[in-house]
Design an enzyme around this catalytic site. Structure first.
Site, PDB file in Angstrom:
ATOM      1  N   CYS A  53       6.245  -7.244   7.983  1.00 16.69           N
ATOM      2  CA  CYS A  53       5.929  -8.130   6.854  1.00 16.69           C
ATOM      3  C   CYS A  53       6.120  -9.594   7.227  1.00 16.69           C
ATOM      4  CB  CYS A  53       6.776  -7.775   5.641  1.00 16.69           C
ATOM      5  SG  CYS A  53       8.537  -7.755   6.005  1.00 16.69           S
TER       6      CYS A  53
ATOM      7  N   LYS B  57      11.598   7.304  -3.125  1.00 16.46           N
ATOM      8  CA  LYS B  57      10.254   7.742  -2.737  1.00 16.46           C
ATOM      9  C   LYS B  57       9.839   6.999  -1.474  1.00 16.46           C
ATOM     10  CE  LYS B  57       5.528   7.466  -3.027  1.00 16.46           C
ATOM     11  NZ  LYS B  57       5.579   7.722  -1.592  1.00 16.46           N
TER      12      LYS B  57
ATOM     13  N   GLU C 238       9.347  -6.632  -2.910  1.00 20.37           N
ATOM     14  CA  GLU C 238       9.269  -7.215  -1.566  1.00 20.37           C
ATOM     15  C   GLU C 238       7.866  -6.929  -1.064  1.00 20.37           C
ATOM     16  OE1 GLU C 238      11.444  -8.961   0.034  1.00 20.37           O
ATOM     17  OE2 GLU C 238      13.211  -8.634  -1.200  1.00 20.37           O
TER      18      GLU C 238
ATOM     19  N   GLU D 208      -3.294 -10.676   4.723  1.00 14.70           N
ATOM     20  CA  GLU D 208      -2.487  -9.967   5.711  1.00 14.70           C
ATOM     21  C   GLU D 208      -3.328  -8.862   6.360  1.00 14.70           C
ATOM     22  OE1 GLU D 208       0.455  -7.564   3.751  1.00 14.70           O
ATOM     23  OE2 GLU D 208       2.024  -8.169   5.145  1.00 14.70           O
TER      24      GLU D 208
HETATM   25  P1  NAP Z   1       1.824   0.242  -0.116  1.00 15.55           P
HETATM   26  O1  NAP Z   1       0.553   0.910   0.178  1.00 15.55           O
HETATM   27  O2  NAP Z   1       1.877  -0.734  -1.224  1.00 15.55           O
HETATM   28  O3  NAP Z   1       2.883   1.418  -0.363  1.00 15.55           O
HETATM   29  C1  NAP Z   1       4.248   1.168  -0.522  1.00 15.55           C
HETATM   30  C2  NAP Z   1       4.872   2.323  -1.263  1.00 15.55           C
HETATM   31  O4  NAP Z   1       4.338   2.375  -2.579  1.00 15.55           O
HETATM   32  C3  NAP Z   1       4.586   3.671  -0.631  1.00 15.55           C
HETATM   33  O5  NAP Z   1       5.712   4.508  -0.754  1.00 15.55           O
HETATM   34  C4  NAP Z   1       3.447   4.169  -1.504  1.00 15.55           C
HETATM   35  O6  NAP Z   1       3.312   5.567  -1.477  1.00 15.55           O
HETATM   36  C5  NAP Z   1       3.916   3.699  -2.845  1.00 15.55           C
HETATM   37  N1  NAP Z   1       2.905   3.703  -3.887  1.00 15.55           N
HETATM   38  C6  NAP Z   1       1.560   3.837  -3.789  1.00 15.55           C
HETATM   39  N2  NAP Z   1       0.994   3.802  -5.016  1.00 15.55           N
HETATM   40  C7  NAP Z   1       2.002   3.628  -5.903  1.00 15.55           C
HETATM   41  C8  NAP Z   1       2.061   3.503  -7.319  1.00 15.55           C
HETATM   42  N3  NAP Z   1       0.975   3.553  -8.085  1.00 15.55           N
HETATM   43  N4  NAP Z   1       3.258   3.345  -7.889  1.00 15.55           N
HETATM   44  C9  NAP Z   1       4.374   3.277  -7.155  1.00 15.55           C
HETATM   45  N5  NAP Z   1       4.393   3.389  -5.802  1.00 15.55           N
HETATM   46  C10 NAP Z   1       3.210   3.561  -5.194  1.00 15.55           C
HETATM   47  O7  NAP Z   1       2.399  -0.517   1.154  1.00 15.55           O
HETATM   48  P2  NAP Z   1       2.491   0.029   2.634  1.00 15.55           P
HETATM   49  O8  NAP Z   1       1.115   0.055   3.183  1.00 15.55           O
HETATM   50  O9  NAP Z   1       3.304   1.272   2.669  1.00 15.55           O
HETATM   51  O10 NAP Z   1       3.367  -1.112   3.319  1.00 15.55           O
HETATM   52  C11 NAP Z   1       2.802  -2.242   3.898  1.00 15.55           C
HETATM   53  C12 NAP Z   1       3.068  -3.442   3.022  1.00 15.55           C
HETATM   54  O11 NAP Z   1       4.463  -3.591   2.798  1.00 15.55           O
HETATM   55  C13 NAP Z   1       2.638  -4.737   3.683  1.00 15.55           C
HETATM   56  O12 NAP Z   1       1.959  -5.528   2.756  1.00 15.55           O
HETATM   57  C14 NAP Z   1       3.952  -5.381   4.084  1.00 15.55           C
HETATM   58  O13 NAP Z   1       3.892  -6.787   4.202  1.00 15.55           O
HETATM   59  C15 NAP Z   1       4.848  -4.934   2.986  1.00 15.55           C
HETATM   60  N6  NAP Z   1       6.255  -5.019   3.398  1.00 15.55           N
HETATM   61  C16 NAP Z   1       7.013  -6.025   2.878  1.00 15.55           C
HETATM   62  C17 NAP Z   1       8.338  -6.164   3.282  1.00 15.55           C
HETATM   63  C18 NAP Z   1       9.212  -7.274   2.748  1.00 15.55           C
HETATM   64  O14 NAP Z   1      10.397  -7.282   3.053  1.00 15.55           O
HETATM   65  N7  NAP Z   1       8.692  -8.207   1.968  1.00 15.55           N
HETATM   66  C19 NAP Z   1       8.860  -5.265   4.205  1.00 15.55           C
HETATM   67  C20 NAP Z   1       8.055  -4.255   4.703  1.00 15.55           C
HETATM   68  C21 NAP Z   1       6.749  -4.147   4.288  1.00 15.55           C
HETATM   69  P3  NAP Z   1       2.315   6.262  -0.410  1.00 15.55           P
HETATM   70  O15 NAP Z   1       2.728   5.796   0.942  1.00 15.55           O
HETATM   71  O16 NAP Z   1       2.591   7.670  -0.627  1.00 15.55           O
HETATM   72  O17 NAP Z   1       0.937   5.818  -0.768  1.00 15.55           O
END
Ligand code: NAP
Length: 492
Positions: free
Chosen positions: A283, A174, A249, A384
């Site tokens: 991140c 996904k 992550e 963040e």
């Molecule tokens: P997010 O809003 O948490 O979304 C991540 C993924 O989760 C998306 O595919 C999202 O779908 C999905 N999602 C949303 N609600 C969900 C649920 N209830 N159950 C399961 N999945 C669900 O994060 P983001 O805004 O895409 O990414 C930014 C974050 O990622 C930042 O905090 C960044 O630091 C972190 N990140 C961490 C790393 C690492 O290596 N540690 C690397 C990259 C990014 P939708 O997009 O369709 O809502």
């Protein structure tokens, strides 16, 4: 591609026929129309993955056969680098060159796991008994829900898809609802490389609509998630009911510590890149500059001078150095975050207002921004922004630098700059972050584990551990000439 859901080896539209437009954050143009999956689609994908896994068709491939599959996928990624880079830049607004670097990294990831698969072997133990053989074997964990973010869409999912395939798992992928195009292409390449139907399944659409299905369904064995802390916490809770394995992550609030004895020219140059690369949507971005007091003014003035020069623009602008934020929603969040920082007493030195020039007004651009006079009680230091906002704190002693660097709920990455090796060794040892750079910022290798301490997540991707997460471990004890144990007396 309105039939962008891939289940049991077939492309299909969403069951309810819904579609979703993907628009470029760089200028709002329509870049794709994809299927907008819902719970019914997710359930169908889980059924497909479960049936595929339980059939044993793919999990019974030898490690060598799976290694060959991964190498084929790496070659196909290299073949399609132009196509994939254009898709990634279309969805994210990032420069084509950055997307090409990402594709190269994705291919390297597949090659890394291909090599690990090739080298993989069971562990034969000394049972201590002549009639007994004892070995530890590694089996695929089963059906995996692989959930990715929008900032490095293909790269982040490759850290999941490659080890899942190496291990012999079946999965449901996904991607973020905002950036599905490269996931769709990756699935086409997996299909072309010869993975059996049902191994790789893809559901495009929104996490709010069907994310919980992927993390609660009892037929899923493992959830690997990259994204924000709130979603990560929700996933742990949801997955707990069926005691699924979960790997997370999550975010980071990463300290970049500069001592007065550092090579300042280099340290400042990297500080600018660490904070503003991909407009801070990284991140591991170095969003907390922690600088020794005597060099504070010099370092900050230079960073501000450099920040003003950074050229923003979309993929079509070959002079651009960084791109837009991913969406209007995200831009608003970054604005609110900044306003909060200023209301708490942070001093705005540069940036701070969304870009409204004619060239940038149709996209979601926010300029490199520096906040001085910050401290760890401030929201902008603790949370963040995932945007181009750099906060500045000062320290007087090495103890204070380490304390500040660790004064965060996160623990993803950090850096230290000094010409004093002993100082660098101490700081790198005492920082509680999953990656620490010394006199550098940003590089990683597929061979080295990546992941966070504390609220930056659990588990590790890449390295050897990144494969182990997709494996169950079994001890097999074989008695080749069994005799009675005689533990309890046989009185008959
Ligand atoms: P997010 O809003 O948490 O979304 C991540 C993924 O989760 C998306 O595919 C999202 O779908 C999905 N999602 C949303 N609600 C969900 C649920 N209830 N159950 C399961 N999945 C669900 O994060 P983001 O805004 O895409 O990414 C930014 C974050 O990622 C930042 O905090 C960044 O630091 C972190 N990140 C961490 C790393 C690492 O290596 N540690 C690397 C990259 C990014 P939708 O997009 O369709 O809502």
């Amino acid at each position: 591609m309105t039939s962008s859901i891939y289940i049991d080896g077939k492309w299909r539209p969403a069951i309810d026929g819904a579609t979703r437009e993907i628009r470029s954050p760089a200028d709002g143009t329509l870049v794709a129309t994809v299927s907008d999956g819902k719970i019914a689609d997710a359930l169908a994908a889980i059924s497909s993955a479960r049936t595929s896994f339980d059939s044993g068709l793919f999990s019974s491939w030898s490690w060598k056969e799976r290694s060959v599959l991964l190498t084929k996928i790496a070659l196909l990624l290299e073949r399609d680098i132009e196509i994939i880079a254009n898709l990634e830049s279309g969805d994210t607004g990032k420069r084509i060159i950055e997307s090409k670097y990402d594709v190269a990294d994705v291919s390297a990831t597949f090659r890394h796991f291909a090599k690990l698969a090739l080298d993989h072997h069971d562990r034969v133990l000394d049972s201590g008994l002549p009639n007994v053989t004892s070995k530890v074997t590694y089996e695929p964990i089963g059906v995996c829900s692989l959930i990715g973010p929008w900032n490095y869409p293909l790269l982040q999912i490759s850290w999941k898809v490659a080890p899942a395939l190496a291990a012999g798992c079946s999965f449901i992928l996904k991607p973020s609802e905002l950036t599905p195009s490269t996931a769709i292409h990756l699935i086409k390449l997996i299909e072309e490389a010869g993975a059996p139907a049902g191994v790789a399944n893809l559901v495009t659409g929104s996490g709010a609509a069907f994310g919980d299905t992927l993390t609660t369904d009892p037929r899923v064995d493992f959830v690997s998630f990259t994204g924000g802390l709130p979603t990560g916490k929700r996933i742990i809770i949801k997955a707990a009911e069926t005691v699924k394995r979960v790997a997370l992550e999550l975010g980071g609030k990463n300290p970049n510590i500069i001592f007065a004895d550092a090579d300042l020219d280099v340290a400042i140059d990297f500080a600018v890149t660490a904070a503003f690369l991909h407009s801070g949507q990284v991140c591991s971005a170095g969003t907390r500059l922690i600088v020794e007091r005597p060099i504070h003014d010099q370092v900050v003035q230079e960073i501000v001078r450099r920040a003003k020069q950074i050229r923003l623009g979309g993929p079509a602008d070959l002079t651009a150095e960084t791109g837009p934020l991913i969406s209007e929603n995200h831009l608003k969040k970054v604005e609110e975050y900044l306003a909060k920082g200023i209301s708490e007493g942070a001093k705005l030195l540069v940036g701070g207002t969304r870009c409204t020039t004619e060239k940038l007004s149709t996209g979601w651009y926010f300029p490199p921004t520096v906040l001085d006079d910050c401290n760890t009680s401030m929201y902008c230091v603790q949370e963040e922004s995932f945007g181009p906002i750099l906060t500045v704190e000062v320290f007087d002693t090495i103890d204070e630098a380490i304390k500040l660097g660790n004064d965060t709920i996160y623990g993803l990455s950090g850096a230290v700059w000094s010409r004093d090796q002993t100082k660098c060794e101490r700081v790198s040892k005492e920082l509680r972050h999953g990656t620490v750079w010394v006199n550098d910022y940003g590089p990683y290798k597929p061979q080295a584990e990546w992941g966070g301490f504390k609220a930056s997540g659990n588990g590790r991707e890449l390295g050897e551990h990144g494969l182990q997460e997709y494996l169950e471990i079994k001890h097999i004890w074989v008695n080749n000439s069994p005799t009675r144990s005689g533990w309890f007396a046989d009185k008959n």
